[in-house]
Scaffold this active site. Structure first.
Site, PDB file in Angstrom:
ATOM      1  N   GLU A   1      50.132  63.431  11.944  1.00 42.87           N
ATOM      2  CA  GLU A   1      48.844  63.924  12.315  1.00 42.87           C
ATOM      3  C   GLU A   1      49.018  65.414  12.632  1.00 42.87           C
ATOM      4  O   GLU A   1      48.026  66.200  12.027  1.00 42.87           O
ATOM      5  CB  GLU A   1      48.754  63.471  13.825  1.00 42.87           C
ATOM      6  CG  GLU A   1      47.345  63.904  14.584  1.00 42.87           C
ATOM      7  CD  GLU A   1      47.229  63.509  15.938  1.00 42.87           C
ATOM      8  OE1 GLU A   1      48.219  63.030  16.472  1.00 42.87           O
ATOM      9  OE2 GLU A   1      46.176  63.750  16.574  1.00 42.87           O
TER      10      GLU A   1
ATOM     11  N   ASP B   1      40.925  70.170  20.611  1.00 44.39           N
ATOM     12  CA  ASP B   1      41.129  69.757  22.187  1.00 44.39           C
ATOM     13  C   ASP B   1      41.423  70.891  23.006  1.00 44.39           C
ATOM     14  O   ASP B   1      40.836  71.293  23.588  1.00 44.39           O
ATOM     15  CB  ASP B   1      41.609  68.358  22.323  1.00 44.39           C
ATOM     16  CG  ASP B   1      41.011  67.398  21.342  1.00 44.39           C
ATOM     17  OD1 ASP B   1      40.244  67.504  20.721  1.00 44.39           O
ATOM     18  OD2 ASP B   1      41.581  66.201  21.760  1.00 44.39           O
TER      19      ASP B   1
HETATM   20  C1  9WN Z   1      39.732  63.031  21.294  1.00 41.99           C
HETATM   21  C2  9WN Z   1      41.266  61.404  16.133  1.00 41.99           C
HETATM   22  C3  9WN Z   1      41.086  62.509  17.057  1.00 41.99           C
HETATM   23  C4  9WN Z   1      40.772  64.005  16.218  1.00 41.99           C
HETATM   24  C5  9WN Z   1      40.658  65.394  16.986  1.00 41.99           C
HETATM   25  C6  9WN Z   1      41.976  65.638  17.540  1.00 41.99           C
HETATM   26  C7  9WN Z   1      42.364  63.916  18.741  1.00 41.99           C
HETATM   27  C8  9WN Z   1      41.070  63.037  20.358  1.00 41.99           C
HETATM   28  C9  9WN Z   1      42.513  62.669  21.486  1.00 41.99           C
HETATM   29  O1  9WN Z   1      42.293  62.996  17.782  1.00 41.99           O
HETATM   30  O2  9WN Z   1      41.278  64.015  19.416  1.00 41.99           O
HETATM   31  O3  9WN Z   1      38.855  62.954  20.386  1.00 41.99           O
HETATM   32  O4  9WN Z   1      42.373  61.791  22.086  1.00 41.99           O
HETATM   33  O5  9WN Z   1      43.273  63.537  21.495  1.00 41.99           O
HETATM   34  O6  9WN Z   1      42.066  66.411  18.342  1.00 41.99           O
HETATM   35  O7  9WN Z   1      40.247  66.100  16.042  1.00 41.99           O
HETATM   36  O8  9WN Z   1      39.517  63.434  15.460  1.00 41.99           O
HETATM   37  O9  9WN Z   1      42.164  61.802  14.879  1.00 41.99           O
END
Ligand code: 9WN
Length: 457
Positions: free
Chosen positions: A424, A187
């Protein structure tokens, strides 16, 4: 422990059992939350990695994970980035299903009650599906079921890859265009800074971020300015009613993402194996082979000799995005490298800008190089290391025959999980766990590594 020091990590004997507990804890029956509270829905690429983890516990359950996700596939072939959990109260995750309003705005979206976002994420699904097959075969487990699962999934995977190769690459460049940083899965990577800076945020309705309720240290998450841009881009997609042609015409954020594109190449190779297994028509195989070749050619055009990395390209400006991030190693994932490119990439990987950095706690690739001026060791995709990325690069190194490097990466990545838990992401120098705990795909990576000690190399 420095990156150059050989490591002999002690892996606790209960690590696999603890990883299984994380998956079971996040299991909602048929699909798995990405994390207990921060991510209470089904995320597309998380789900694929999670399915690999499940394969070691229950092959049928692994297949179900992907089946549930693909049940929300759009008529365009797009696999949505989030499938919303109807049991989550409004506002607990933001932006929520009502905010996206995809079924209301687009005839291509799945019908209610299935609710999804209007974006996608990297296509690791065919890779996961093939891995499930490999695990089933190795375990001698219900291979008829696994074959039936692949036969059922194959046309859906083909439609997904076709969507990415056409709607997301109208230029036929072999490179996939993303409409939003969330599509990259990385992101707030510095990869998106310049393209986001060019986005003028318009009249954005007030909103409350839900992520900061779960991760209270703001330095670990994207900034408010980034969130404003994320939401403004969603607003524009909604105004275009998620129509690809309209988006391509007017959207201010269109970037050729090299890691996404490389994953598609590798996934197309997995799809070829599935096509063979399910006896798909030759014409399909010829199409998929073309996609593989086109993808590799596209990645070749993104090579930066000075950095020894592959760079994304901004479609609006036509310019390469000059950053030093883990995405620069995309050609390792795509494979099919000539020896000069392979040598250059491996030299970059071993250099002090990445795995050879003397202060790394574990020799796993930081999301952004400590040598990049925008490196931040605690800030989301600007420096921390991501366990599932370690899995992806371990898998890629093995696939191109770099067995010793793969073995080392697996050992370091497992030592990281043993030390930092199922975090994470992880601060690269101190090893501090960051973001959510009990992250499903971190557990899945551990399960896959631990189930196959012979797979080490
Ligand atoms: C937005 C779920 C997801 C991952 C992504 C990570 C994060 C989400 C957020 O979490 O993104 O999609 O709310 O920050 O960047 O890679 O799939 O783990």
């Amino acid at each position: 422990m420095s990156a150059g020091t050989p490591t002999a990590p002690t892996i606790p004997s209960d690590l696999a059992a603890r990883a299984a507990e994380v998956l079971r804890g996040n299991d909602l029956g048929g699909w798995t939350k990405a994390a207990p509270r921060l991510y209470p829905h089904q995320w597309s690429w998380d789900s694929a990695f999670i399915a690999i983890g499940w394969a070691h516990l229950d092959v049928r359950r692994a297949a179900e994970e992907l089946r549930t996700l693909f049940a929300a596939q759009w008529a365009t072939g797009m696999v949505p980035h989030i499938v919303f959990n109807p049991a989550v109260p409004p506002g607990a995750y933001f932006p929520d299903a009502a905010y996206w309003a995809s079924a209301e705005l687009s005839p291509a979206a799945p019908q209610l009650p299935v609710e999804t976002t209007g974006l996608c994420q990297p296509p690791v699904h065919a890779i996961a599906a093939w891995r499930i097959w490999e695990v089933a075969q190795r375990a001698g487990e219900a291979t008829d079921d696994a074959r039936a699962f692949l036969a059922d999934l194959y046309p859906k995977l083909l439609a997904w890859h076709r969507y990415l190769s056409t709607a997301r690459d109208p230029e036929g460049s072999g490179l996939v265009t993303i409409y939003h940083p969330w599509e990259s899965g990385a992101d707030n990577s510095p990869r998106w800074d310049a393209a986001l800076a060019a986005v003028t945020v318009g009249d954005l309705p007030p909103y409350t971020r839900a992520d900061l309720r779960h991760v209270t240290d703001r330095s670990q998450r994207p900034t408010d300015a980034e969130y404003d841009r994320y939401l403004w881009l969603v607003e524009l997609l909604k105004r275009a009613r998620y129509d690809e042609v309209a988006v391509y015409r007017s959207h201010p954020f269109l970037v050729k993402d090299v890691l996404f594109s490389a994953i598609l190449v590798a996934a197309n190779e997995a799809l070829l194996q599935i096509a063979e297994l399910v006896d798909a028509p030759d014409t399909d195989r010829a199409t998929i082979t073309d996609w593989v070749e086109r993808g590799r050619q596209g990645l070749n055009t993104c090579w930066d000799t000075d950095l020894g990395l592959c760079l994304d390209r901004d479609v609006r400006t036509g310019q390469p995005v000059v950053t030093r991030t883990v995405a620069g190693f995309a050609p390792l994932v795509a494979g099919g490298l000539d020896s000069e490119r392979r040598t250059a990439l491996l030299a970059s990987l071993d250099s002090r800008a990445f795995l050879g950095h003397p202060d790394l706690r574990w020799a796993v690739p930081p999301s952004t190089s400590p040598h990049d001026p925008r490196f931040r060791p605690r800030s989301y995709w600007r420096g921390p290391t991501w366990p599932f990325m370690n899995w992806l690069f371990w898998w890629a190194l093995k696939r191109i025959g770099e067995h010793e490097r793969a073995r080392r990466l697996r050992a370091e990545a497992l030592a990281q999980i043993a030390g930092a838990g199922f975090a994470e992401y992880v601060e690269p120098f101190t090893g501090e766990p960051l973001g959510s705990g009990d992250q499903s795909w971190t557990a899945a990576a551990a399960l896959d590594w631990l189930a196959n000690p012979d797979d080490a190399a």
